[in-house]
Design a protein around this motif. Structure first.
Motif, PDB file in Angstrom:
ATOM      1  N   SER A  30      37.280  -4.559  57.860  1.00  0.00           N
ATOM      2  CA  SER A  30      37.283  -3.785  57.124  1.00  0.00           C
ATOM      3  C   SER A  30      36.409  -2.490  58.247  1.00  0.00           C
ATOM      4  CB  SER A  30      37.293  -3.267  55.807  1.00  0.00           C
ATOM      5  OG  SER A  30      37.940  -5.174  55.431  1.00  0.00           O
ATOM      6  N   GLY A  31      34.964  -2.880  58.168  1.00  0.00           N
ATOM      7  CA  GLY A  31      34.491  -1.676  58.738  1.00  0.00           C
ATOM      8  C   GLY A  31      33.659  -1.409  59.558  1.00  0.00           C
ATOM      9  N   SER A  32      32.252  -1.587  59.692  1.00  0.00           N
ATOM     10  CA  SER A  32      31.714  -1.320  61.374  1.00  0.00           C
ATOM     11  C   SER A  32      32.369  -1.988  62.241  1.00  0.00           C
ATOM     12  CB  SER A  32      30.063  -1.109  60.830  1.00  0.00           C
ATOM     13  OG  SER A  32      29.779  -1.956  62.374  1.00  0.00           O
ATOM     14  N   GLY A  33      32.559  -3.434  61.759  1.00  0.00           N
ATOM     15  CA  GLY A  33      32.961  -4.152  63.176  1.00  0.00           C
ATOM     16  C   GLY A  33      31.681  -4.874  64.200  1.00  0.00           C
ATOM     17  N   SER A  34      30.468  -5.019  63.836  1.00  0.00           N
ATOM     18  CA  SER A  34      28.967  -5.631  64.620  1.00  0.00           C
ATOM     19  C   SER A  34      29.615  -6.964  64.346  1.00  0.00           C
ATOM     20  CB  SER A  34      28.038  -5.617  63.857  1.00  0.00           C
ATOM     21  OG  SER A  34      27.609  -6.082  62.171  1.00  0.00           O
ATOM     22  N   ASP A  35      30.047  -7.652  63.725  1.00  0.00           N
ATOM     23  CA  ASP A  35      29.764  -9.012  63.847  1.00  0.00           C
ATOM     24  C   ASP A  35      31.115  -9.106  65.075  1.00  0.00           C
ATOM     25  OD1 ASP A  35      28.368 -10.496  62.001  1.00  0.00           O
ATOM     26  OD2 ASP A  35      29.666 -10.334  60.548  1.00  0.00           O
ATOM     27  N   LEU A  36      32.956  -8.031  65.026  1.00  0.00           N
ATOM     28  CA  LEU A  36      33.159  -8.407  66.188  1.00  0.00           C
ATOM     29  C   LEU A  36      32.819  -7.931  67.207  1.00  0.00           C
ATOM     30  CD1 LEU A  36      35.972  -7.804  66.948  1.00  0.00           C
ATOM     31  CD2 LEU A  36      35.867  -5.533  66.675  1.00  0.00           C
ATOM     32  N   GLN A  37      31.736  -7.008  66.840  1.00  0.00           N
ATOM     33  CA  GLN A  37      30.759  -6.815  69.014  1.00  0.00           C
ATOM     34  C   GLN A  37      30.295  -7.942  69.250  1.00  0.00           C
ATOM     35  OE1 GLN A  37      31.343  -3.931  70.048  1.00  0.00           O
ATOM     36  NE2 GLN A  37      31.086  -4.636  71.979  1.00  0.00           N
ATOM     37  N   LEU A  57      37.545 -13.736  60.113  1.00  0.00           N
ATOM     38  CA  LEU A  57      37.349 -13.149  58.625  1.00  0.00           C
ATOM     39  C   LEU A  57      35.933 -12.220  59.398  1.00  0.00           C
ATOM     40  CD1 LEU A  57      38.451 -14.177  55.872  1.00  0.00           C
ATOM     41  CD2 LEU A  57      39.635 -13.076  57.410  1.00  0.00           C
ATOM     42  N   ALA A  58      35.655 -10.764  59.501  1.00  0.00           N
ATOM     43  CA  ALA A  58      34.959 -10.465  60.296  1.00  0.00           C
ATOM     44  C   ALA A  58      34.477  -8.918  59.283  1.00  0.00           C
ATOM     45  CB  ALA A  58      34.160 -10.161  61.228  1.00  0.00           C
ATOM     46  N   GLY A  59      33.829  -9.580  57.795  1.00  0.00           N
ATOM     47  CA  GLY A  59      33.354  -8.005  57.602  1.00  0.00           C
ATOM     48  C   GLY A  59      34.777  -7.760  56.650  1.00  0.00           C
ATOM     49  N   PHE A  60      35.807  -8.419  56.577  1.00  0.00           N
ATOM     50  CA  PHE A  60      37.518  -8.580  55.988  1.00  0.00           C
ATOM     51  C   PHE A  60      37.467  -8.195  54.173  1.00  0.00           C
ATOM     52  CE2 PHE A  60      42.194  -9.714  55.389  1.00  0.00           C
ATOM     53  CZ  PHE A  60      41.949  -8.113  55.638  1.00  0.00           C
ATOM     54  N   ASN A  82      35.147 -18.024  57.977  1.00  0.00           N
ATOM     55  CA  ASN A  82      34.759 -16.680  57.200  1.00  0.00           C
ATOM     56  C   ASN A  82      33.134 -16.342  57.667  1.00  0.00           C
ATOM     57  OD1 ASN A  82      34.416 -14.098  55.678  1.00  0.00           O
ATOM     58  ND2 ASN A  82      33.779 -15.498  54.116  1.00  0.00           N
ATOM     59  N   ILE A  83      32.363 -15.747  57.547  1.00  0.00           N
ATOM     60  CA  ILE A  83      31.365 -15.273  57.461  1.00  0.00           C
ATOM     61  C   ILE A  83      30.039 -14.618  56.326  1.00  0.00           C
ATOM     62  CG2 ILE A  83      31.043 -13.125  58.851  1.00  0.00           C
ATOM     63  CD1 ILE A  83      28.163 -15.144  60.521  1.00  0.00           C
ATOM     64  N   HIS A  84      29.146 -15.248  55.992  1.00  0.00           N
ATOM     65  CA  HIS A  84      29.034 -14.674  54.628  1.00  0.00           C
ATOM     66  C   HIS A  84      27.720 -14.863  54.816  1.00  0.00           C
ATOM     67  CE1 HIS A  84      28.995 -13.892  50.304  1.00  0.00           C
ATOM     68  NE2 HIS A  84      28.136 -14.655  50.303  1.00  0.00           N
ATOM     69  N   PRO A  85      26.907 -13.075  54.557  1.00  0.00           N
ATOM     70  CA  PRO A  85      25.468 -12.887  54.337  1.00  0.00           C
ATOM     71  C   PRO A  85      24.398 -13.513  53.380  1.00  0.00           C
ATOM     72  CG  PRO A  85      26.551 -11.413  53.732  1.00  0.00           C
ATOM     73  CD  PRO A  85      27.634 -11.976  53.952  1.00  0.00           C
ATOM     74  N   ALA A  86      24.841 -15.102  53.479  1.00  0.00           N
ATOM     75  CA  ALA A  86      23.924 -15.935  52.484  1.00  0.00           C
ATOM     76  C   ALA A  86      24.228 -16.828  52.104  1.00  0.00           C
ATOM     77  CB  ALA A  86      24.153 -14.929  50.456  1.00  0.00           C
ATOM     78  N   VAL A  88      19.606 -10.976  58.335  1.00  0.00           N
ATOM     79  CA  VAL A  88      20.420 -11.482  57.933  1.00  0.00           C
ATOM     80  C   VAL A  88      21.993 -10.987  59.170  1.00  0.00           C
ATOM     81  CG1 VAL A  88      22.178 -12.699  57.423  1.00  0.00           C
ATOM     82  CG2 VAL A  88      20.295 -11.722  55.717  1.00  0.00           C
ATOM     83  N   LEU A  89      21.639  -9.892  59.861  1.00  0.00           N
ATOM     84  CA  LEU A  89      23.460  -9.154  60.012  1.00  0.00           C
ATOM     85  C   LEU A  89      22.622  -9.611  62.249  1.00  0.00           C
ATOM     86  CD1 LEU A  89      25.715  -7.947  60.091  1.00  0.00           C
ATOM     87  CD2 LEU A  89      24.431  -5.695  59.795  1.00  0.00           C
ATOM     88  N   GLU A  90      21.635  -9.701  62.338  1.00  0.00           N
ATOM     89  CA  GLU A  90      21.094 -10.256  64.030  1.00  0.00           C
ATOM     90  C   GLU A  90      21.086 -11.457  63.532  1.00  0.00           C
ATOM     91  OE1 GLU A  90      16.686 -10.159  64.673  1.00  0.00           O
ATOM     92  OE2 GLU A  90      16.969  -7.505  64.392  1.00  0.00           O
ATOM     93  N   GLN A  91      20.738 -12.131  63.046  1.00  0.00           N
ATOM     94  CA  GLN A  91      21.536 -14.350  62.719  1.00  0.00           C
ATOM     95  C   GLN A  91      23.094 -14.447  63.416  1.00  0.00           C
ATOM     96  OE1 GLN A  91      19.100 -16.580  63.639  1.00  0.00           O
ATOM     97  NE2 GLN A  91      17.334 -14.580  63.392  1.00  0.00           N
ATOM     98  N   GLU A  92      23.992 -12.925  62.039  1.00  0.00           N
ATOM     99  CA  GLU A  92      25.448 -13.281  61.978  1.00  0.00           C
ATOM    100  C   GLU A  92      25.713 -13.508  63.860  1.00  0.00           C
ATOM    101  OE1 GLU A  92      27.176 -11.003  59.327  1.00  0.00           O
ATOM    102  OE2 GLU A  92      26.070 -11.764  58.217  1.00  0.00           O
ATOM    103  N   HIS A  93      24.846 -12.391  64.618  1.00  0.00           N
ATOM    104  CA  HIS A  93      25.539 -11.666  65.089  1.00  0.00           C
ATOM    105  C   HIS A  93      24.631 -12.972  66.414  1.00  0.00           C
ATOM    106  CE1 HIS A  93      24.941  -7.828  64.570  1.00  0.00           C
ATOM    107  NE2 HIS A  93      26.531  -7.993  63.608  1.00  0.00           N
TER     108      HIS A  93
HETATM  109  C1  GRF Z   1      28.740  -8.985  57.447  1.00  0.00           C
HETATM  110  O1  GRF Z   1      26.943  -8.959  56.107  1.00  0.00           O
HETATM  111  C2  GRF Z   1      29.426 -10.310  57.239  1.00  0.00           C
HETATM  112  O2  GRF Z   1      28.019 -11.327  56.696  1.00  0.00           O
HETATM  113  C3  GRF Z   1      29.979  -9.745  56.050  1.00  0.00           C
HETATM  114  O3  GRF Z   1      30.916  -8.523  56.382  1.00  0.00           O
HETATM  115  C4  GRF Z   1      29.144  -7.864  57.122  1.00  0.00           C
HETATM  116  C5  GRF Z   1      30.510  -7.849  58.640  1.00  0.00           C
HETATM  117  O4  GRF Z   1      30.040  -6.640  59.278  1.00  0.00           O
HETATM  118  N1  GRF Z   1      31.138 -10.552  55.799  1.00  0.00           N
HETATM  119  P1  GRF Z   1      30.214  -6.132  60.512  1.00  0.00           P
HETATM  120  O5  GRF Z   1      31.535  -4.924  59.099  1.00  0.00           O
HETATM  121  O6  GRF Z   1      31.293  -6.524  61.296  1.00  0.00           O
HETATM  122  O7  GRF Z   1      29.448  -4.952  60.944  1.00  0.00           O
END
Ligand code: GRF
Length: 210
Positions: A18-25, A94-97, A115-119, A178-183
């Motif tokens: 739904s947003g920036s999509g950095s996890d998608l990237q 799901l990536a920020g949906f 899904n990925i959750h930041p906690a 946290v986002l760095e680790q998500e990626h």
């Molecule tokens: C991240 O914090 C992820 O954990 C959460 O949404 C954010 C993803 O943001 N589910 P982005 O749009 O992928 O940058």
């Protein structure tokens, strides 16, 4: 024990954002590097202003912009379902949906939505995970990658990675680390699923070779 996804040549993935999509990237980059053997078949997006759409476009990934406004949840999900069918999707990430999926949708796709959750769940579910973690005063937070079930941020946990909370951290600074680790970890976990190594047994998830 259930094998989550049947092993097949290449899994077809739908990413919902739904947003920036950095996890998608990070998923796109891993596929392009050859570290993730999966086909990103479609981006499903509910927000016309999401930068995720631009990321998909510039990498030749089809996207379905399905605006949730002005339609019922059922109509919204029906549109999503027909896209999933059209692209023969095997797995949803799901990536920020920012929409909650109905129990009907989730049960139809049971064991095939991650899904990925930041906690570190079950601590700090919901949309303000970093703010809540800092306000509570935890010394360690992190990320959780889990299967989606009918509860919000509740499903069986596949993987967690801790991230230290530092003195003076703000929602933003903690969020960035946290986002760095998500990626790093989201694409890795998707690859485990693609390899057929992830097995679901009730609430417990076993990752073969782990
Ligand atoms: C991240 O914090 C992820 O954990 C959460 O949404 C954010 C993803 O943001 N589910 P982005 O749009 O992928 O940058």
């Amino acid at each position: 024990m259930d094998n989550v996804t049947q092993r097949k040549e290449v899994l077809k993935l739908a990413v919902f954002a739904s947003g920036s999509g950095s996890d998608l990237q990070s998923i796109i980059d891993a596929v392009e590097r050859g570290d993730l053997q999966i086909e990103i078949s479609i981006l499903v997006c509910n927000n016309p202003d999401a930068f995720a759409l631009e990321r998909a476009r510039s990498h030749g990934i089809p996207s379905a912009l399905i605006d949730h406004r002005g339609q019922s949840r059922e109509e919204f999900e029906q549109e999503i379902l027909s896209q999933l069918e059209k692209y023969h999707i095997d797995l949803i990430a799901l990536a920020g949906f920012m929409r909650i999926l109905t129990p009907e949708f989730v049960s139809r796709w049971s064991g095939r939505i991650v899904n990925i959750h930041p906690a570190l769940l079950p601590s700090f579910p919901g949309v303000h995970a970093h703010r809540d973690a800092i306000a509570f005063g935890v010394k360690v937070s992190g990320l959780t990658i889990h299967f989606v079930d009918e509860g919000v941020d509740h499903g069986p946990i596949i993987f967690q990675k801790s991230v230290e909370v530092l003195e003076g951290d703000t929602e933003e600074t903690l969020g960035e680390r946290v986002l760095e680790q998500e990626h790093i970890w989201y694409p890795k976990v998707l690859q485990w699923i693609a390899e057929g190594r992830v097995h679901l047994d009730g609430r417990r998830v076993k990752v073969e070779g782990d």
